[in-house]
Scaffold this motif. Structure first.
Motif, mmCIF file in Angstrom:
data_model
loop_
_atom_site.group_PDB
_atom_site.id
_atom_site.type_symbol
_atom_site.label_atom_id
_atom_site.label_comp_id
_atom_site.label_asym_id
_atom_site.label_seq_id
_atom_site.Cartn_x
_atom_site.Cartn_y
_atom_site.Cartn_z
ATOM 1 N N ASP A 138 40.808 24.322 43.702
ATOM 2 C CA ASP A 138 41.151 25.747 43.899
ATOM 3 C C ASP A 138 41.291 26.634 44.940
ATOM 4 N N ALA A 139 40.106 26.403 45.802
ATOM 5 C CA ALA A 139 39.869 27.048 46.870
ATOM 6 C C ALA A 139 40.818 26.383 48.068
ATOM 7 N N LEU B 1 41.363 39.378 43.701
ATOM 8 C CA LEU B 1 39.918 38.884 43.178
ATOM 9 C C LEU B 1 39.978 38.102 41.859
ATOM 10 N N PRO B 2 40.932 37.221 41.675
ATOM 11 C CA PRO B 2 41.201 36.619 40.320
ATOM 12 C C PRO B 2 39.676 35.717 39.811
ATOM 13 N N ARG B 3 39.267 35.106 40.820
ATOM 14 C CA ARG B 3 37.803 34.259 40.400
ATOM 15 C C ARG B 3 36.730 35.327 40.163
ATOM 16 N N ALA C 258 32.649 32.737 43.990
ATOM 17 C CA ALA C 258 33.983 33.063 43.820
ATOM 18 C C ALA C 258 34.391 34.359 44.468
ATOM 19 N N PHE C 259 33.662 35.396 44.925
ATOM 20 C CA PHE C 259 33.862 36.295 45.620
ATOM 21 C C PHE C 259 34.333 35.746 47.284
ATOM 22 N N THR C 260 33.434 34.753 47.586
ATOM 23 C CA THR C 260 33.759 34.250 48.900
ATOM 24 C C THR C 260 34.979 33.695 49.139
ATOM 25 N N ILE D 22 32.557 37.699 37.033
ATOM 26 C CA ILE D 22 31.868 38.863 37.004
ATOM 27 C C ILE D 22 31.616 39.456 35.544
ATOM 28 N N ARG D 23 32.330 38.916 34.598
ATOM 29 C CA ARG D 23 32.508 39.505 33.368
ATOM 30 C C ARG D 23 31.157 39.430 32.624
ATOM 31 N N GLY D 24 30.403 38.397 32.794
ATOM 32 C CA GLY D 24 29.188 38.031 32.128
ATOM 33 C C GLY D 24 27.893 38.581 32.737
#
Length: 556
Positions: free
Chosen positions: A209-210, A69-71, A94-96, A76-78
């Motif tokens: 990217d996707a 889950l790199p994206r 991003a998770f999708t 999710i950091r913030g």
């Protein structure tokens, strides 16, 4: 001889300075010695040092979350897990993309298993989500297709996002494949590795990217052709997000073909029906609406974690910090304590039983002692599993030992002793198994003690006990030290015997390590437990060296 010759350096026979010649000879000698031990050194590095280093790495390694889950890990950091709400659309989008890529690589189940160690239920949650994530984005795919059917054309997507050099390589590959088919020849040349158009990636970063993940997944799956397969529906979600976020001037920097496709879409997306990602994930499973699930992902997103070591000492890493495990899950500190105490008890039992036997062997005539020594070594010729299974027969309530005790009247039939599936059974069985490791060092040391020392003490008026305690015993202490180290280190790492005769109260920490390696597959926790056990053994070894001195250990 001149004065210069007398005061100059001494020369060897070949005319070189003697000091330099001697250093060269010593280097050659050391090199030959190193070459002689090189095979043994390589063997130790491969079979001993490398596994320990791998164990240490696995005990802190957590890269499966950030790699899968790199994206999501970045987005999710913030997010504030104390907000009481699940993350917003940026994290969900991003998770999708991460999830659909993981599903294609069949990595989502491994990720769920890893996170399930931290929160129960996540393994099944990721399996269930893997079956439904491919549909996320269909709303946008249908709207793009209604705007222009070209958006469903796999070749259009490949031409739009591929680097011009890849398109040229792909055209040449297709021509070679067509020629081979026409000639009836087999064609096994793989599709050229997909390369992304950097200019388009600057304008549509999420989509590029996707799509790159999509192309790599297609090529990794039986060497498929990205130009022959339409992109995943979540790629359309990324396209929608990019087009709603950029200005019209950015599209003007692209070539005419890209502008002709993207300009109408850029104006149309503002009237598209928007998909509620949070509701879609709640429909897949209500757990995705709980902040605790996302907080677990956020907590274990870093590539390295102390979580395994914390679990190994009955603690737990949470989004709010380190907390203690629930009372019914605190087992590892208790297992470490039990392992140490029972190993010391086994070691003490081996000393008490082994010392008289070794003394007898050392002082009997050689022929008799050799015969008895064969009996001491006899257990080594029998399988460990067979010996342990024999103790199961001997120690059970209807076993041989209880039958003898009832027969001679020590216990009655209703009060048979419980000697199996507890600590008593483990201590008895392991003492029998490890006793030869105590006897042999003691015997080898005692054989070197001259009998004349004891006779001299008696001739000076010492009693039998005083001669033994003041003269004989101190000389046998190195053998006791060697035997204790051997027995203790072997006992602390045993798991077959405790597993078979220990039940629930007589198992060691090594049994839990074996369980996590072979059954639960939690290798990180097993590595952390093994590392702590290794550190405990080294600490005890260091303590012994400081108090007694390892140089006093003697094998005879």
């Amino acid at each position: 001889m001149t004065e210069a010759t007398r005061t100059g350096p001494m020369l060897a026979a070949d005319g070189t300075p003697l000091k330099r010649s001697l250093q060269r000879a010593l280097r050659a000698q050391k090199l030959r010695a190193l070459m002689l031990i090189a095979p043994l050194l390589a063997f130790i590095l491969v079979t001993f040092v490398a596994p320990i280093a791998d164990m240490l790495f696995r005990s802190v390694e957590n890269q499966i979350v950030s790699d899968t889950l790199p994206r999501t890990a970045q987005a999710i950091r913030g997010w504030d897990h104390n907000s009481g709400e699940p993350p917003g659309d940026d994290v969900l989008a991003a998770f999708t993309i991460d999830m659909i890529a993981a599903v294609e690589r069949k990595q989502h189940t491994r990720l769920g298993t890893r996170l399930n160690y931290e929160q129960n239920g996540l393994s099944s949650l990721f399996r269930k989500t893997g079956r439904g994530v491919a549909d996320i984005g269909e709303t946008y795919r249908d709207q793009f297709a209604a705007l222009d059917p070209a958006w469903k054309d796999a070749g259009i997507w490949a031409n739009l996002f591929a680097d011009p050099s890849w398109r040229a390589d792909h055209d040449a590959w297709e021509a070679a494949r067509a020629a081979a088919r026409t000639a009836g020849r087999p064609f096994a040349e793989p599709v050229p590795a997909f390369r992304l158009n950097d200019d388009l990636a600057d304008v549509l970063p999420e989509t590029a990217d996707a799509y790159l993940d999509f192309a790599r997944a297609v090529q990794g799956n039986r060497n498929g052709d990205p130009a022959a397969r339409a992109p995943w529906p979540p790629v359309y979600l990324a396209l929608y997000r990019d087009l709603t976020a950029i200005g019209v001037g950015r599209i003007a920097t692209l070539d005419a073909e890209a502008q002709a496709l993207l300009d109408p879409a850029h104006y149309a997306v503002r009237s598209f029906e928007r998909a509620d990602l949070a509701a879609i994930y709640r429909d897949i499973d209500r757990a995705w609406g709980q902040p605790t699930v996302w907080a677990t992902i956020q907590t274990f997103s870093p590539a390295y974690t102390p979580g395994y070591f914390l679990t190994a000492v009955d603690l737990k890493q949470t989004p709010d910090g380190i907390v203690s495990q629930p009372a019914d899950q605190k087992i590892y500190i208790m297992l470490f304590q039990r392992t140490l105490v029972m190993s010391l008890a086994i070691m003490a039992a081996c000393v008490l039983l082994g010392y008289p036997i070794a003394f007898l062997l050392a002082n009997l005539p050689l022929r008799t002692s050799n015969l008895l020594l064969i009996l001491v070594l006899l257990p080594f010729w029998t399988s460990l599993l067979v010996r342990t299974s024999a103790w199961k027969v001997l120690l059970q309530q209807q076993g041989v030992i209880n039958d003898i005790l009832v027969w001679i009247g020590i216990v009655d039939n209703a009060g048979r002793l419980i000697l199996i599936n507890n600590q008593t059974g483990t201590i008895i069985a392991m003492t029998h198994i490890l006793l030869p490791f105590m006897i042999l060092p003691l015997y080898s040391v005692m054989k070197t003690i001259p009998p004349s020392y004891v006779r001299a003490a008696k001739s000076l008026g010492a009693t039998n006990w005083t001669a033994f305690w003041r003269v004989y015993f101190p000389q046998s202490v190195p053998g006791i030290g060697a035997g204790c180290i051997l027995v203790f280190i072997l006992a602390i790492g045993y798991y077959i015997t405790p597993e078979l005769v220990g039940g629930t109260s007589g198992t060691f920490i090594s049994n839990r390590i074996a369980y996590h390696i072979s059954s639960s597959l939690n290798w990180g926790l097993a590595a952390a437990l093994g590392t702590i056990l290794l550190a405990v053994v080294l600490a005890l070894y260091w303590t012994y060296d400081r108090l007694v001195g390892i140089d006093k250990v003697n094998l005879g």
